[in-house]
Design an enzyme around this catalytic site. Structure first.
Site, PDB file in Angstrom:
ATOM      1  N   ARG A 153     -10.658 -23.860 -31.450  1.00 47.35           N
ATOM      2  CA  ARG A 153     -11.836 -24.684 -31.728  1.00 47.35           C
ATOM      3  C   ARG A 153     -12.190 -24.494 -33.191  1.00 47.35           C
ATOM      4  O   ARG A 153     -11.941 -23.429 -33.773  1.00 47.35           O
ATOM      5  CB  ARG A 153     -13.005 -24.273 -30.847  1.00 47.35           C
ATOM      6  CG  ARG A 153     -12.749 -24.408 -29.344  1.00 47.35           C
ATOM      7  CD  ARG A 153     -13.945 -23.914 -28.546  1.00 47.35           C
ATOM      8  NE  ARG A 153     -13.726 -24.062 -27.106  1.00 47.35           N
ATOM      9  CZ  ARG A 153     -13.222 -23.112 -26.325  1.00 47.35           C
ATOM     10  NH1 ARG A 153     -12.869 -21.936 -26.837  1.00 47.35           N
ATOM     11  NH2 ARG A 153     -13.062 -23.316 -25.021  1.00 47.35           N
ATOM     12  N   HIS A 175     -10.937 -31.571 -33.826  1.00 50.31           N
ATOM     13  CA  HIS A 175     -10.701 -31.555 -32.388  1.00 50.31           C
ATOM     14  C   HIS A 175      -9.438 -32.326 -32.005  1.00 50.31           C
ATOM     15  O   HIS A 175      -8.772 -31.983 -31.019  1.00 50.31           O
ATOM     16  CB  HIS A 175     -11.911 -32.121 -31.640  1.00 50.31           C
ATOM     17  CG  HIS A 175     -12.123 -31.497 -30.303  1.00 50.31           C
ATOM     18  ND1 HIS A 175     -12.361 -30.142 -30.143  1.00 50.31           N
ATOM     19  CD2 HIS A 175     -12.101 -32.014 -29.052  1.00 50.31           C
ATOM     20  CE1 HIS A 175     -12.495 -29.870 -28.859  1.00 50.31           C
ATOM     21  NE2 HIS A 175     -12.331 -30.988 -28.173  1.00 50.31           N
ATOM     22  N   ARG A 233      -6.626 -30.017 -32.138  1.00 45.11           N
ATOM     23  CA  ARG A 233      -6.606 -29.179 -30.929  1.00 45.11           C
ATOM     24  C   ARG A 233      -5.943 -29.950 -29.777  1.00 45.11           C
ATOM     25  O   ARG A 233      -5.132 -29.398 -29.031  1.00 45.11           O
ATOM     26  CB  ARG A 233      -8.036 -28.777 -30.586  1.00 45.11           C
ATOM     27  CG  ARG A 233      -8.216 -27.955 -29.310  1.00 45.11           C
ATOM     28  CD  ARG A 233      -9.666 -27.452 -29.274  1.00 45.11           C
ATOM     29  NE  ARG A 233     -10.128 -27.059 -27.955  1.00 45.11           N
ATOM     30  CZ  ARG A 233      -9.979 -25.846 -27.416  1.00 45.11           C
ATOM     31  NH1 ARG A 233      -9.304 -24.916 -28.087  1.00 45.11           N
ATOM     32  NH2 ARG A 233     -10.462 -25.569 -26.221  1.00 45.11           N
ATOM     33  N   HIS A 256      -9.881 -22.423 -21.987  1.00 44.36           N
ATOM     34  CA  HIS A 256     -10.645 -23.144 -20.967  1.00 44.36           C
ATOM     35  C   HIS A 256     -10.939 -22.208 -19.801  1.00 44.36           C
ATOM     36  O   HIS A 256     -10.027 -21.575 -19.268  1.00 44.36           O
ATOM     37  CB  HIS A 256      -9.869 -24.356 -20.448  1.00 44.36           C
ATOM     38  CG  HIS A 256      -9.802 -25.481 -21.424  1.00 44.36           C
ATOM     39  ND1 HIS A 256      -8.871 -26.505 -21.326  1.00 44.36           N
ATOM     40  CD2 HIS A 256     -10.555 -25.769 -22.519  1.00 44.36           C
ATOM     41  CE1 HIS A 256      -9.049 -27.351 -22.324  1.00 44.36           C
ATOM     42  NE2 HIS A 256     -10.062 -26.934 -23.057  1.00 44.36           N
ATOM     43  N   TYR A 280      -4.979 -33.369 -19.787  1.00 42.54           N
ATOM     44  CA  TYR A 280      -3.722 -33.536 -20.512  1.00 42.54           C
ATOM     45  C   TYR A 280      -2.552 -33.893 -19.609  1.00 42.54           C
ATOM     46  O   TYR A 280      -1.435 -34.076 -20.089  1.00 42.54           O
ATOM     47  CB  TYR A 280      -3.388 -32.253 -21.286  1.00 42.54           C
ATOM     48  CG  TYR A 280      -4.374 -31.958 -22.380  1.00 42.54           C
ATOM     49  CD1 TYR A 280      -4.382 -32.690 -23.563  1.00 42.54           C
ATOM     50  CD2 TYR A 280      -5.330 -30.963 -22.222  1.00 42.54           C
ATOM     51  CE1 TYR A 280      -5.297 -32.435 -24.562  1.00 42.54           C
ATOM     52  CE2 TYR A 280      -6.256 -30.693 -23.215  1.00 42.54           C
ATOM     53  CZ  TYR A 280      -6.244 -31.435 -24.380  1.00 42.54           C
ATOM     54  OH  TYR A 280      -7.160 -31.179 -25.355  1.00 42.54           O
TER      55      TYR A 280
END
Length: 308
Positions: free
Chosen positions: A149, A251, A254, A277, A286
């Site tokens: 992040r 982001h 990422r 996560h 994803y």
């Protein structure tokens, strides 16, 4: 007056969960918005009923707010009522049984491998000085190699990067720590930047100035490069790389990290760990990558899929 609940509630989640300043600010904005709406109806957190909270959510929907925003606001309301119940400020929780609107399951924007390569090349040559260019190259290589992040990246302590590490220890949301591996290009960029960083530190010591603690130090209040400054910087890389700036944010790098790993056979659980996560359900967005890969696998290898 329940407006006084907000400050101790924020202090509690900061202490118990290690919530970041931007997370606390988001909670405060959402709760202030809900409280102002309730007060406009002559109500308050301390005397609002379930019907009032549901009416507030309907009003948010009528304003055209996204499902994600409405879900986030309901979550904040539920949490402050849980806090109020536990602290004895209310004897009930009027929001506990309200079902949220859910979140829009939009696929994350991502970048192709070729676009990422161009961004990495642009970072290496962007900057007024060699020191700036080394820093920029290190920022981008670490971001793409680890999927960090942006807050985790810009606030990295220099101590975490010492010793030519194969792995970086990252402190993520809620103070949770995780290890992420570094690619050879990222390690090389980090080593070059550390050499420049040490030269700057030696100069600071010679002048009697304090040596910064962060890998990407700056004059900001936090002592490191800010999220906003890096956001603007990455837009400059996009322009130089000939990639649409609208597609490029910290982001999206990422997302590119996760998407490219999955497309090349990485396990979803491994991606969950690398991204930090808490729940694999967050990572499952994803799976569109996996579905496409499986479809191509069938079309390429199943005997009935081939032309006769």
């Amino acid at each position: 007056m329940s407006a006084r609940w907000i400050a101790p509630f924020l202090e509690t989640i900061a202490a118990e969960r290690g919530a970041a300043a931007n997370t606390l600010a988001a909670y405060e904005r959402d709760l202030d918005h809900a409280l102002n709406w309730l007060q406009g109806r002559g109500r308050d957190f301390c005397d609002a009923a379930r019907d009032d909270i549901e009416a507030y959510l309907v009003a948010c929907d009528q304003q055209g707010l996204s499902r994600a925003t409405r879900a986030r606001r309901l979550s904040a309301i539920k949490q402050i009522y849980r806090f109020a119940f536990e602290e004895g400020l209310r004897s009930d929780n009027p929001a506990v049984q309200i079902a949220g609107p859910g979140r829009d399951k939009r696929l994350p924007k991502t970048l192709s491998i070729e676009e990422v390569d161009r961004l990495l090349e642009a970072a290496e040559t962007h900057g007024r000085s060699e020191t700036d260019r080394l820093r920029n190259a290190c920022l981008m290589q670490l971001l793409y190699a680890t999927g960090m992040r942006v807050t985790e990246l810009v606030s990295l302590p220099v101590a975490a990067a010492r010793g030519d590490p194969r792995m970086l220890l990252i402190r993520g949301k809620g103070g949770k720590e995780r290890m992420v591996p570094l690619s050879p290009p990222a390690r090389a960029a980090l080593a070059r930047w550390l050499e420049a960083w040490d030269h700057q530190a030696d100069a600071a010591r010679a002048e009697g100035k304090p040596v910064p603690a962060h890998l990407f130090a700056s004059r900001s209040k936090a002592g490191h490069l800010t999220r906003h400054a890096f956001y603007l910087l990455i837009k400059e890389f996009a322009v130089k790389a000939g990639v649409s700036p609208a597609k490029v944010t910290p982001h999206t790098l990422r997302h590119a990290f996760a998407t490219h790993l999955l497309a090349n056979g990485a396990d979803l659980r491994a991606i969950q760990t690398l991204l930090g996560h808490a729940d694999v359900a967050t990572t499952e967005i994803y799976t569109h990558v996996l579905e496409e890969r499986l479809r191509e696998l069938v079309l390429d290898h199943h005997p009935l899929a081939k032309d006769l």
